[in-house]
Write an enzyme that holds these catalytic residues in place. Structure first.
Site, short mmCIF file in Angstrom:
data_model
loop_
_atom_site.label_atom_id
_atom_site.label_comp_id
_atom_site.label_asym_id
_atom_site.label_seq_id
_atom_site.Cartn_x
_atom_site.Cartn_y
_atom_site.Cartn_z
N ARG A 104 -19.88 -26.77 13.45
CA ARG A 104 -20.05 -27.24 12.08
C ARG A 104 -20.22 -28.75 12.10
NH1 ARG A 104 -15.98 -25.70 7.28
NH2 ARG A 104 -14.80 -27.38 8.22
N THR A 108 -22.00 -32.78 7.20
CA THR A 108 -22.66 -31.88 6.23
C THR A 108 -21.99 -30.51 6.14
OG1 THR A 108 -24.13 -30.95 7.91
CG2 THR A 108 -24.88 -32.96 6.79
N ASP A 200 -7.67 -26.39 12.75
CA ASP A 200 -8.92 -26.17 13.49
C ASP A 200 -8.66 -25.16 14.60
OD1 ASP A 200 -10.99 -26.49 15.55
OD2 ASP A 200 -11.70 -28.11 14.27
N ASP A 203 -9.77 -26.13 18.27
CA ASP A 203 -8.89 -27.14 18.87
C ASP A 203 -7.54 -26.53 19.24
OD1 ASP A 203 -10.69 -29.21 18.82
OD2 ASP A 203 -10.01 -29.99 16.89
C1 PRP Z 1 -15.06 -23.32 13.16
C2 PRP Z 1 -14.75 -21.84 13.14
C3 PRP Z 1 -16.00 -21.25 12.57
C4 PRP Z 1 -16.45 -22.31 11.58
C5 PRP Z 1 -16.05 -21.87 10.19
O1 PRP Z 1 -15.83 -23.64 14.25
O2 PRP Z 1 -14.40 -21.32 14.40
O3 PRP Z 1 -17.02 -21.03 13.54
O4 PRP Z 1 -15.75 -23.50 11.93
O5 PRP Z 1 -16.53 -22.73 9.24
P1 PRP Z 1 -17.69 -22.35 8.23
O6 PRP Z 1 -17.37 -21.00 7.70
O7 PRP Z 1 -17.60 -23.42 7.16
O8 PRP Z 1 -19.00 -22.41 8.95
P2 PRP Z 1 -16.21 -25.15 14.61
O9 PRP Z 1 -17.52 -25.52 13.98
O10 PRP Z 1 -15.06 -26.05 14.29
O11 PRP Z 1 -16.49 -25.09 16.15
P3 PRP Z 1 -15.50 -24.78 17.36
O12 PRP Z 1 -15.19 -23.30 17.28
O13 PRP Z 1 -16.32 -25.13 18.54
O14 PRP Z 1 -14.28 -25.64 17.21
N1 URA Z 2 -12.89 -24.18 10.93
C1 URA Z 2 -11.60 -24.12 11.35
O1 URA Z 2 -11.34 -24.05 12.55
N2 URA Z 2 -10.63 -24.14 10.42
C2 URA Z 2 -10.90 -24.22 9.09
O2 URA Z 2 -9.96 -24.22 8.28
C3 URA Z 2 -12.24 -24.27 8.69
C4 URA Z 2 -13.22 -24.25 9.63
#
Ligand code: PRP
Ligand code: URA
Length: 209
Positions: A104, A108, A200, A203
């Site tokens: 994400r 944005t 997150d 993380d």
């Molecule tokens: C997080 C999560 C989803 C997304 C959800 O991933 O694991 O994939 O955000 O958010 P959304 O519904 O608004 O798209 P992130 O982009 O943080 O990546 P990561 O898993 O690599 O930490």
């Molecule tokens: N991605 C995450 O990992 N946590 C949230 O709450 C939203 C998006």
């Protein structure tokens, strides 16, 4: 319209509350995410089709049941979705695994694609897309569109925590996809994080913050 199922099994609810706690560290967080994925997989596969099979036990011949119908695939959305894969494979060990890489954009909140590798016969499988978090729904919706563009037609989505905004978006953009949710939370905050959520997920699973 697709089915939206909140998995209210007491073990799932208990374990989700456990990992919401900010004091839970990486090792335990990762382990419990895997346990939740197994429990959710058990519930979400209740409707898999069975056929009769002849068995010879040490005592006599009998008719048992075996799985039939489409073969399965699990597709995690990287990174956080990886935390759910082993838990799923414990119950459906012969499923194939694809990977979709999305992150994400921090400004944005739009999903950015960086990887896609799917089993060659993915379009003939029933695909479980997994990601612990459904926030705005952007990542999930984009991942499912990528699968559809490659001819996959039978898709379900499984997440541990969802925001109402993400569920609404999924129903609008992919009304054919059943959604399995561990907990439907209250809302998104100004940074599009789920409230109360668990922070997150990526993380916390990988210890990157
Ligand atoms: C997080 C999560 C989803 C997304 C959800 O991933 O694991 O994939 O955000 O958010 P959304 O519904 O608004 O798209 P992130 O982009 O943080 O990546 P990561 O898993 O690599 O930490
Ligand atoms: N991605 C995450 O990992 N946590 C949230 O709450 C939203 C998006």
């Amino acid at each position: 319209m697709s089915e939206v199922r909140i998995m209210d099994h007491p073990l799932i609810q208990h374990k989700i509350s456990y990992i919401r706690n900010e004091a839970v560290g990486t090792k335990e967080f990762r382990e419990v995410v895997g346990e939740i994925a197994s429990l959710m997989c058990y519930e979400a596969t209740r409707d898999l089709k069975l056929q009769d099979v002849k068995i010879k036990t040490p005592i006599c011949e009998t008719i048992g049941k075996e799985l039939t119908g489409k073969k399965l695939a699990v597709v995690p959305i990287l990174r956080a979705g990886l935390g759910m894969v082993d838990g799923m494979l414990k119950l459906i060990p012969s499923a194939k695994v694809g990977h979709i890489g999305l992150y994400r954009d921090p400004e944005t909140y739009e999903p950015k694609e960086y990887y896609c590798k799917l089993p060659a016969d993915c379009d003939s499988r029933e695909v479980f897309v997994v990601d612990p978090m459904l926030a705005t729904g952007g990542s999930c919706s984009a991942a499912i569109q990528m699968l559809k563009d490659k001819g996959v037609r039978h898709i379900r989505f499984m997440c541990i925590i969802a925001a109402p905004e993400g569920v609404e978006r999924m129903q609008r953009e992919h009304p054919d996809v059943d959604i399995y949710i561990g907990s439907l939370d209250e809302c998104l905050n100004d940074h599009k994080y789920i409230v109360p959520g668990l922070g997150d997920a990526g993380d916390r699973i990988f210890g990157t913050k």
